[in-house]
Design an enzyme around this catalytic site. Structure first.
Site, short mmCIF file in Angstrom:
data_model
loop_
_atom_site.label_atom_id
_atom_site.label_comp_id
_atom_site.label_asym_id
_atom_site.label_seq_id
_atom_site.Cartn_x
_atom_site.Cartn_y
_atom_site.Cartn_z
N ASP A 324 0.85 -1.20 0.00
CA ASP A 324 0.00 0.00 0.00
C ASP A 324 0.88 1.24 0.00
OD1 ASP A 324 -2.16 1.66 0.09
OD2 ASP A 324 -2.60 1.34 2.21
N SER A 420 -5.07 8.63 6.21
CA SER A 420 -4.43 7.69 5.27
C SER A 420 -3.40 8.38 4.40
CB SER A 420 -5.48 7.05 4.38
OG SER A 420 -6.07 5.95 5.01
N GLY A 421 -2.31 7.67 4.14
CA GLY A 421 -1.26 8.19 3.28
C GLY A 421 -0.31 9.13 3.97
#
Length: 469
Positions: A324, A420-421
């Site tokens: 991911d 996220s990220g």
């Protein structure tokens, strides 16, 4: 980050958290106490009888003398503050030759273990020399800028930072520094052999110093151009709080879909490249639909850039959350400053043992499925070993070598939807490295369900293959 829902748990898999990302929990601040008001008639006036006496009796004379002494002391303190304590920063560029070290090729790579370890050794030596020997001044910090080869060993280029009374001149301070260094080289047993004739010291201004440090990654600067130590953040974090100042996490970015707003966090790793999570682009991979902003608030942004290219890991699997990781390239470079700066990429050999203190930042919600926060938030968490994270009562074998768990087994502190990220960063002697990317997890801040991050060291070669960094 991605979080598992009730449906996920039946499949024993956590779905990507593009719109179910890790988020920081918030602590409610207590309301300040209001002063209690009393009516004057609740307190009867008391009349004191006065007796006639001479003004200069012993008691009054003593009190008068004490008052004069106090006023004199305060006056001296004020004068001292403005004349002596009104310090300013002085910066110097030093270069010298070290003769008992042989040059290694990796010294030319600032993110390499060899450069990092040798830089720390040199910086510790400078601290040892100047920390107790700077006279009325104060040694702040040093940063190695470059290690280059020399016929007799290696050449060092380093920035030295001091605080001295503003009445001092840069040239006079330069002579003090040189005298201290020469005395130390003659008397003290130092780990490195410096060729004294090769030593040179040049005063530089704050702009030149900033430009030199911009060539190094992972340095956070205060508004006064003094590097922020790790403790400046540690002392302010309690289960996730708003970041305290501009430039505290200068590599944080917000990835936004045009017309839809903030979707994910991202991390600046050069003046054009952002590192983020692959699942952030699950619904839309068209770079023309994305923008990146920088600063501690989404609205208004400090800087805004268009995205020109998106690179998703070729082996990303949404069902298992493996690989991911993604890269986004900006169409226009950003200029590094006190408030926008790149983080360091770790060497692939970097290891973080369990319970290592790390920090996660983001604009995500403070409760599961809550709204995005306009102001950047931060939280301190701890790394958790994969053996613990793979226990049946935790994630039951879902953690692969490319994943890193961080948080607390009791929950309460975590990342969440909208984070996220974003970066999970580690401080190594005030140089910050990105070690994780907010990826997935079950809900937010639940007991036995810590955050799961993409382990950046596992993908160091992949990043280099795509960016050259």
């Amino acid at each position: 980050m991605m979080y598992a829902t009730a449906d996920n748990l039946t499949n024993e898999r956590a779905l990507p958290k593009t719109l179910h990302c890790h988020q920081l929990n918030e602590v409610r601040l207590l309301q300040p106490l209001r002063p209690v008001e009393f009516a004057e008639d609740e307190y009867p006036r008391i009349e004191y009888h006065r007796r006639q006496q001479q003004f200069w009796d012993p008691i009054r004379l003593a009190l008068f003398t004490l008052a004069i002494v106090a006023i004199t002391g305060i006056t001296i303190g004020i004068v001292t503050h403005f004349v002596v304590e009104d310090d300013k920063s002085f910066y110097y560029l030093a270069s010298f030759q070290v003769t008992n070290i042989k040059y290694k090729e990796n010294y030319g790579i600032r993110s390499s273990r060899e450069f990092i370890e040798r830089s720390h050794q040199i910086e510790r030596m400078m601290s040892r020399i100047f920390r107790r020997s700077s006279g009325v001044g104060r040694f702040i910090k040093s940063h190695v800028i470059k290690i280059s080869p020399d016929e007799q060993g290696i050449n060092i280029l380093i920035v030295l930072m001091f605080r001295y009374p503003s009445t001092d001149s840069a040239e006079r301070i330069k002579k003090k520094i040189e005298r201290t260094l020469y005395q130390s080289l003659k008397i003290k047993q130092l780990p490195l052999t410096i060729n004294i004739p090769s030593f040179s010291l040049t005063p530089i201004d704050s702009k030149k110093m900033r430009n030199l440090l911009n060539s190094r990654c992972g340095i956070r600067m205060s508004s006064s151009n003094i590097p922020l130590p790790a403790s400046s953040s540690t002392e302010r974090i309690v289960q996730g709080r708003e970041t305290a100042m501009e430039g505290e996490w200068p590599w944080q970015a917000s990835l936004q879909l045009i017309g839809a707003g903030h979707q994910c966090g991202a991390t600046l790793i050069s003046n054009t490249w952002l590192l983020t999570a692959a699942h952030c682009f699950w619904k839309n991979r068209d770079p023309s639909k994305w923008i990146a902003t920088f600063g501690t608030t989404i609205t208004p942004p400090l800087i805004k850039r268009s995205v020109g290219k998106i690179i998703i890991h070729e082996e990303y699997h949404r069902d298992s959350n493996e690989n991911d990781i993604a890269l986004a390239q900006l169409t226009t470079r950003v200029e590094f400053s006190n408030v926008v700066q790149r983080v360091c990429l770790p060497d692939s050999s970097m290891k973080l043992p369990p319970k290592t203190s790390v920090f996660v930042t983001g604009f995500g919600s403070i409760v599961d499925d809550g709204p995005t926060q306009n102001k950047l938030r931060q939280a301190r968490v701890e790394t958790i070993g994969s053996d613990v994270c793979n226990r049946k009562d935790v994630y039951d074998g879902l953690i692969t070598p490319g994943m890193l768990c961080a948080g607390f087994m009791e929950g309460k502190i975590d990342a969440c939807k909208g984070d996220s990220g974003g970066p999970l960063v580690y401080d190594n002697r005030d140089i910050w490295y990105i070690v994780g990317i907010v990826s997935w997890g079950q809900s937010c801040a639940l007991p036995n369900k810590p955050g799961v991050y993409t382990r950046v060291t596992k993908y160091r070669d992949w990043i280099t293959s795509k960016t050259g960094l």
